[in-house]
Scaffold this motif. Structure first.
Motif, PDB file in Angstrom:
ATOM      1  N   TYR A 220      70.929  96.667  -0.241  1.00 47.59           N
ATOM      2  CA  TYR A 220      70.909  97.791   0.696  1.00 47.59           C
ATOM      3  C   TYR A 220      70.954  97.295   2.130  1.00 47.59           C
ATOM      4  N   ALA A 223      74.516  96.281   2.795  1.00 49.20           N
ATOM      5  CA  ALA A 223      75.344  97.486   2.944  1.00 49.20           C
ATOM      6  C   ALA A 223      75.146  98.129   4.313  1.00 49.20           C
ATOM      7  N   LEU A 224      73.906  98.228   4.762  1.00 46.78           N
ATOM      8  CA  LEU A 224      73.631  98.809   6.080  1.00 46.78           C
ATOM      9  C   LEU A 224      74.277  97.972   7.187  1.00 46.78           C
ATOM     10  N   ALA A 226      76.904  96.073   6.871  1.00 45.84           N
ATOM     11  CA  ALA A 226      78.353  96.243   6.795  1.00 45.84           C
ATOM     12  C   ALA A 226      78.791  97.554   7.432  1.00 45.84           C
ATOM     13  N   VAL A 227      78.049  98.623   7.175  1.00 41.06           N
ATOM     14  CA  VAL A 227      78.365  99.922   7.784  1.00 41.06           C
ATOM     15  C   VAL A 227      78.235  99.832   9.303  1.00 41.06           C
ATOM     16  N   ALA A 228      77.170  99.164   9.755  1.00 42.43           N
ATOM     17  CA  ALA A 228      76.994  98.991  11.195  1.00 42.43           C
ATOM     18  C   ALA A 228      78.155  98.194  11.787  1.00 42.43           C
ATOM     19  N   LEU A 230      81.276  98.004  10.631  1.00 41.10           N
ATOM     20  CA  LEU A 230      82.465  98.862  10.686  1.00 41.10           C
ATOM     21  C   LEU A 230      82.396  99.820  11.875  1.00 41.10           C
ATOM     22  N   ALA A 231      81.191 100.330  12.135  1.00 39.52           N
ATOM     23  CA  ALA A 231      81.021 101.241  13.266  1.00 39.52           C
ATOM     24  C   ALA A 231      81.270 100.527  14.588  1.00 39.52           C
ATOM     25  N   THR A 273      81.589  91.453   9.149  1.00 36.74           N
ATOM     26  CA  THR A 273      81.652  92.654   8.316  1.00 36.74           C
ATOM     27  C   THR A 273      82.416  92.391   7.022  1.00 36.74           C
ATOM     28  N   ILE A 277      80.955  92.719   3.302  1.00 34.36           N
ATOM     29  CA  ILE A 277      81.578  93.557   2.269  1.00 34.36           C
ATOM     30  C   ILE A 277      81.874  92.720   1.031  1.00 34.36           C
TER      31      ILE A 277
END
Length: 366
Positions: A220, A223-224, A226-228, A230-231, A273, A277
């Motif tokens: 988790y 994943a967080l 990676a999302v950050a 991408l943002a 990132t 991923i």
């Protein structure tokens, strides 16, 4: 600081495959962009903001520092076998396809006559592969690895390594900001890109030394992050407004990377990132195997870049609403998946049956 370990890391092989997928995607939407698609232009700039620094960092990560002790003879043999032979073979094969009458897109040479082929051969011999432009990265690795063989022992400590990263980035940025090697006709084995590429290559070595890639982290949290990442890429890639040359995007091949701080920010976040991923992707042996043959897939990509992508992009522009980011992404992803499937199958066959032309070793008889 002791040299970085040599065993393969499965998630890095996965990251290498994701990186080549980005190359396929970026070059396809490039062709759609040339047909006046604003969505394609935005996606092209997004991918180009970090995908080539990603390749240099991954090259540094998989570099075995123990090889620095093996001497120049071993280094030159590795470069000849693993870089120059694949470069020569795959940089020239598309010329044969064009000569056979298959229509293609060759932006740097006019292949309507013999003069164009001669010019392309000269350009290829100088490290600008006119018949397979994506191979410029392989040409740059030749010079980069020679450079590292000469001075790599200086970066034994992490402090020296960080200083070298900063120093080579500044040298590369200032040189390419002041000198337009493309217009001046000064391209010689992509030497102008090497200081910038070497900074990212050394970054990969530094990351490997830290041991962070071998550590376990909660999924988790990965994943967080990676999302950050991408943002951050999405929020920063278009803040970099240059200065650029020819195209208003980061194109390391031209040595044009734009803003001196925004470029490395997006490039490093994008690199991290993709690695994150890759850690989230299940550890499929088949996918990691494809990561191991990424060099061959990269070499084969020239055929798609020059022959398949232009007509495919024209079809997409005529039959899909390419003004929609989602439809463009879906259509491009499907086309890239098919292209990668073909290239991967060919790469595995070539590695097995023709290792001499793909940078591998011939199997020895038992």
């Amino acid at each position: 600081m002791s040299p970085s370990p040599s065993p393969r890391i499965g998630s890095i092989d996965t990251a290498r495959f994701l990186a080549i997928a980005l190359v396929f995607y970026g070059h396809l939407v490039e062709q759609v962009m040339y047909l006046d698609s604003a969505a394609a232009a935005a996606q092209y700039k997004w991918v180009y903001s970090f995908h080539m620094p990603l390749f240099y960092v991954l090259s540094g990560i998989v570099h075995n520092e123990r090889r620095l002790t093996q001497g120049w003879g071993a280094l030159l043999k590795r470069i000849a076998r693993g870089r120059l032979v694949p470069y020569a073979v795959f940089a020239l094969l598309p010329a044969g396809v064009a000569l056979a009458g298959v229509p293609g897109w060759f932006p740097t040479v006019d292949l309507s006559g013999a003069d164009g082929y001669i010019a392309g051969l000269i350009s290829t011999a100088r490290g600008l592969p006119a018949f397979s432009i994506p191979l410029w990265f392989l040409a740059s690795l030749v010079v980069l690895e020679l450079l590292h063989g000469a001075i790599g022992r200086l970066w034994r400590s992490n402090t020296a390594l960080v200083a070298a990263i900063i120093g080579f980035y500044v040298i590369g940025y200032v040189f390419n900001r002041e000198v337009d090697v493309l217009s001046a006709g000064l391209i010689m084995w992509m030497a102008h890109v090497v200081p910038l590429g070497y900074a990212f290559y050394l970054t990969g070595i530094l990351v490997r030394r830290t041991g962070v890639l071998e550590r376990s982290f909660p999924p988790y949290g990965v994943a967080l992050a990676a999302v950050a990442g991408l943002a951050i890429i999405t929020l920063t890639y278009n803040l970099n407004q240059g200065p650029f040359r020819l195209l208003d995007v980061v194109v390391m091949m031209f040595g044009t990377v734009g803003h001196p701080l925004l470029f490395p920010l997006t490039a490093l976040v994008g690199t991290a990132t993709i690695i994150l991923i890759a850690r989230l992707v299940p550890a499929w042996t088949g996918l990691q195997r494809l990561g191991e043959v990424t060099l061959i897939i990269y070499c084969l990509h020239g055929f798609f870049y020059h022959f398949a992508n232009p007509p495919l992009a024209a079809w997409m522009q005529a039959n899909l609403p390419t003004s929609s980011h989602w439809m463009l992404a879906a259509g491009s992803a499907l086309a890239v998946a098919l292209s990668l499937a073909i290239a991967a199958a060919l790469a595995l066959l070539l590695e097995r049956h023709l290792p001499a032309i793909t940078g591998g070793r011939r199997r020895q008889a038992p």
